[in-house]
Design an enzyme around this catalytic site. Structure first.
Site, PDB file in Angstrom:
ATOM      1  N   LYS A  86      -5.690  -5.150   8.233  1.00 27.34           N
ATOM      2  CA  LYS A  86      -4.769  -4.095   7.540  1.00 27.34           C
ATOM      3  C   LYS A  86      -5.654  -3.180   6.824  1.00 27.34           C
ATOM      4  O   LYS A  86      -6.792  -3.248   6.428  1.00 27.34           O
ATOM      5  CB  LYS A  86      -4.187  -5.142   6.622  1.00 27.34           C
ATOM      6  CG  LYS A  86      -3.310  -6.004   7.323  1.00 27.34           C
ATOM      7  CD  LYS A  86      -2.400  -6.872   6.629  1.00 27.34           C
ATOM      8  CE  LYS A  86      -1.541  -7.817   7.161  1.00 27.34           C
ATOM      9  NZ  LYS A  86      -0.993  -8.588   6.052  1.00 27.34           N
ATOM     10  N   HIS A 144      -6.302  -1.513   0.517  1.00 28.38           N
ATOM     11  CA  HIS A 144      -5.756  -0.466  -0.654  1.00 28.38           C
ATOM     12  C   HIS A 144      -5.723  -0.352  -1.859  1.00 28.38           C
ATOM     13  O   HIS A 144      -6.813  -1.165  -1.802  1.00 28.38           O
ATOM     14  CB  HIS A 144      -4.000  -0.953   0.005  1.00 28.38           C
ATOM     15  CG  HIS A 144      -3.708  -2.866  -0.913  1.00 28.38           C
ATOM     16  ND1 HIS A 144      -4.283  -2.511  -1.983  1.00 28.38           N
ATOM     17  CD2 HIS A 144      -3.638  -3.532   0.096  1.00 28.38           C
ATOM     18  CE1 HIS A 144      -4.551  -4.052  -2.093  1.00 28.38           C
ATOM     19  NE2 HIS A 144      -4.187  -4.550  -0.983  1.00 28.38           N
ATOM     20  N   HIS A 195      -7.415  -3.009  -3.884  1.00 24.90           N
ATOM     21  CA  HIS A 195      -8.391  -3.873  -3.431  1.00 24.90           C
ATOM     22  C   HIS A 195     -10.015  -2.646  -3.375  1.00 24.90           C
ATOM     23  O   HIS A 195     -11.211  -3.523  -4.015  1.00 24.90           O
ATOM     24  CB  HIS A 195      -8.674  -3.902  -1.401  1.00 24.90           C
ATOM     25  CG  HIS A 195      -7.796  -4.651  -1.322  1.00 24.90           C
ATOM     26  ND1 HIS A 195      -7.090  -4.242   0.404  1.00 24.90           N
ATOM     27  CD2 HIS A 195      -7.381  -6.066  -1.166  1.00 24.90           C
ATOM     28  CE1 HIS A 195      -6.406  -5.339   0.356  1.00 24.90           C
ATOM     29  NE2 HIS A 195      -6.300  -6.468  -0.213  1.00 24.90           N
TER      30      HIS A 195
END
Ligand code: ARG
Length: 644
Positions: free
Chosen positions: A166, A169, A172
């Site tokens: 994933k 973003h 993170h």
């Protein structure tokens, strides 16, 4: 850059502390402690107050015009005395001193200003000798500051924690930057720091990914760029899932309608069962079930995805001067840890059955705001929270830490609060009290020039490119930079990190490529420029750096020089303060204060063209400033450049 994290660790190596009569007083590490000690002892004698009461009240000042140290006299709790009067009285009783000027009462405070000469000798002498260790305080992290054999305090800092396949973003990114900074702070304070990455690497989506890989995957692409390739596969297979959702939903509605009219639905139901059976969603569920059951083949593929992703992450983290000690993750939590937790919850009367699931209703346990949380689903499977409950006890058993910090976005405030509360309710009150959630606000609009961002590497590449363009504008300087690409990369990373660390953690901010790469204002490039300029000055002076410590500091008489020394003297206190606030801005605003002071000093305190002894003394001052700037940048996780 690869050796950077190791050298941050070297910062905390300390000469043994000298014992003082005051707790938390380390004159060998912190020049201001010499002054605190002196003030406490002298004031105690002169005014007949217990020195132990005075010492801890002597505070550092946020701006130099308030003195180098200040004492709020009300905190001495001397009854029946008006603080303003008391400040005057105590100040007047203070005896003449070689170290400080006669103190000045100001309202309910007493301000202390250091006499320049002894301060300059001490501070510059220290910085030039201790270099990167100046300001660190390894005793803070010792169980007993005066007995190293008792060992260090241990802290786990869990941060970054992206989800495999994933996007990485903005949440993170912030967790990575703030977590790296916290790890550095605790390291220079002498703690034994374990940096842990808790990957999102388990769940039905890995079944989806594994099946998707069979259709869309490519070995070569996987090895070459695992993170992007897995994400591609994930997007494609998810598209299939949503395409299949339509017809399934339609059938379900038909069945419902027919049922309402009491018509026969057997045929449609068989059809629905068939559709569901061959759907990607169902296949993913089955695949994940086989992973949970320990099917070796399924696990091997999943492990390959995980290992390759970690390899790639490691390279990116290295660019940010971060290396993790442990790559943990949701997959690593043993089911026994979770079942043990269920049992404890049940015994403690914390959990209850609700429509086939097991839940905790916090409102019944004195925590209204935490609502309810599912612990075990109807089908018996655990959730995100459940794994965290297993993880917290596993970590406690494995590491016996003194403290654990979770660096996670404020969006998960409720999650972490529930985790800590459950831990407490399960009977691990002490464990819960050793854990802390360090949260942060959102980054708005993080995107590359080409569109929305998927991965950290895309962002870093973009900012690096932008800095490269900026650098090229100055042809002369550009031609002197050894590896311009590398320097541009570092400047780009600095831009992103400094923007992120400007302001308090809880505040969100707008991701602004132009603002962060500008040289105007308190930006990353400006900070790097200040460092590079000091390096350039040292090169041009052609003085022997090892001789600077023997310079005649008496020649540093100008107010600019004195103030710069006073600011440098504060660095150890700034680090101590940072260990309390756990805010990068505490360090950053100090560094910007110093760069501003430096840029107003260059015209007044010239190096080139000054008399040799003046030149050497000023260079010693600038070299000390460079060292402290360097130390501060390193704590923030930045790589100071020497040319740009
Ligand atoms: N992987 C999670 C996410 O991306 C963050 C993990 C935070 N840490 C934790 N122990 N729950 O949202």
């Amino acid at each position: 850059a690869a050796s950077l994290p190791a050298s941050v660790e070297a910062l905390s190596l300390q000469s043994t502390a000298q014992k003082s009569q005051f707790a938390n007083c380390f004159p060998t590490l912190n020049p201001m402690d010499i002054y605190r000690q002196h003030i406490a002892e002298e004031l105690a004698k002169a005014a007949d107050i217990d020195a132990q009461k005075i010492y801890p009240r002597i505070a550092w000042t946020s701006t130099l015009d308030k003195g180098d140290l200040s004492l709020p006299v009300a905190s001495l709790q001397i009854k029946q005395k008006n603080p303003v009067e008391l400040a005057k009285e105590l100040a007047s009783k203070f005896p003449a001193s070689d170290l400080i000027h006669p103190p000045t009462p100001l309202g309910p405070h007493i301000q202390f200003f250091c006499k320049p000469k002894p301060l300059t000798d001490n501070v510059l002498g220290r910085i030039l000798k201790e270099k990167s260790a100046y300001g660190t305080n390894g005793n803070q992290g010792q169980k007993d500051p005066f007995d190293p054999s008792k060992g260090q305090k241990k802290i786990i800092i869990e941060f970054s924690s992206p989800n495999i396949a994933k996007p990485f973003h903005a949440g993170h990114l912030r967790s990575t930057i703030i977590g790296g900074f916290l790890a550095n702070i605790y390291t220079v304070m002498g703690w034994d720091v374990i940096k842990m990455n808790y990957l999102g690497d388990w769940g039905k989506q890995y079944g989806l990914l594994a099946n998707g890989f069979k259709y869309f995957g490519n070995e070569e692409a996987l090895v070459k760029d695992p993170i992007n390739h897995l994400f591609d596969v994930y997007v494609k297979v998810n598209r299939q899932v949503s395409e299949q959702e339509g017809p399934i939903k339609e059938l379900k509605e038909q069945i419902k309608a027919k049922k309402e009219k009491s018509e026969d639905v057997a045929e449609l139901e068989t059809e629905l069962a068939k559709l569901v059976d061959v759907s990607e969603d169902e296949k993913a569920r089955r695949y994940f079930k086989s992973m949970e059951d320990g099917d070796p083949e399924a696990l091997a593929l999943w492990r390959k995805f995980r290992d390759l992703s970690i390899e790639k992450y490691k390279q990116t983290y290295a660019r940010l001067n971060i290396d993790f000690d442990v790559y943990s993750g949701e997959s690593q939590i043993k089911s026994e840890s979770m079942t043990d937790a269920y049992k404890l919850m049940e015994q403690a009367g914390v959990s209850e059955k609700s429509e086939g699931a097991v839940i905790v209703d916090f409102t019944k346990h004195g925590a209204k705001k935490l609502g309810k949380a599912i612990i075990v689903r109807k089908d018996g499977t655990p959730l995100y929270l459940t794994r965290d409950i297993g993880a917290i006890t596993e970590r406690d058993n494995e590491y016996h830490f003194d403290k654990m910090i979770y660096v996670v976005a404020a969006q998960q405030d409720l999650h972490l609060a529930q985790l800590f509360k459950v831990t407490e309710l399960m009977g691990h009150k002490d464990l819960a009290s050793r854990c802390q959630h360090i949260n942060f606000g959102m980054v708005r609009g993080m995107s590359t020039r080409k569109g929305t961002v998927k991965f950290l590497d895309d962002i870093l590449r973009d900012v690096g490119d932008k800095m490269h363009e900026v650098m090229k504008k100055n042809e002369v300087k550009y031609s002197q930079v050894e590896d311009p690409e590398k320097t541009a990369d570092i400047l780009g990373i600095t831009s992103v990190m400094v923007q992120d660390m400007t302001g308090k953690r809880v505040n969100g901010y707008d991701f602004n490529l132009d603002a962060m790469t500008s040289f105007e204002g308190d930006t990353g490039p400006y900070l790097q420029y200040a460092h590079a300029r000091l390096c350039s000055m040292a090169r041009k002076s052609e003085l022997d750096v090892n001789e600077l410590v023997n310079a005649n500091f008496d020649l540093l008489t100008e107010q600019h020089a004195v103030d710069l020394v006073r600011l440098l003297a504060q660095w150890p206190d700034v680090l101590l303060q940072t260990a309390k606030t756990l805010e990068p801005i505490t360090v950053l605003s100090y560094l910007f204060k110093m760069t501003h002071m430096l840029s107003s000093s260059y015209d007044v305190l010239k190096v080139i063209g000054s008399e040799p002894d003046v030149k050497q003394a000023r260079m010693a001052l600038y070299a000390s400033a460079r060292q402290v700037l360097h130390n501060g940048m390193r704590v923030l996780g930045l790589s100071p450049v020497e040319r740009m």
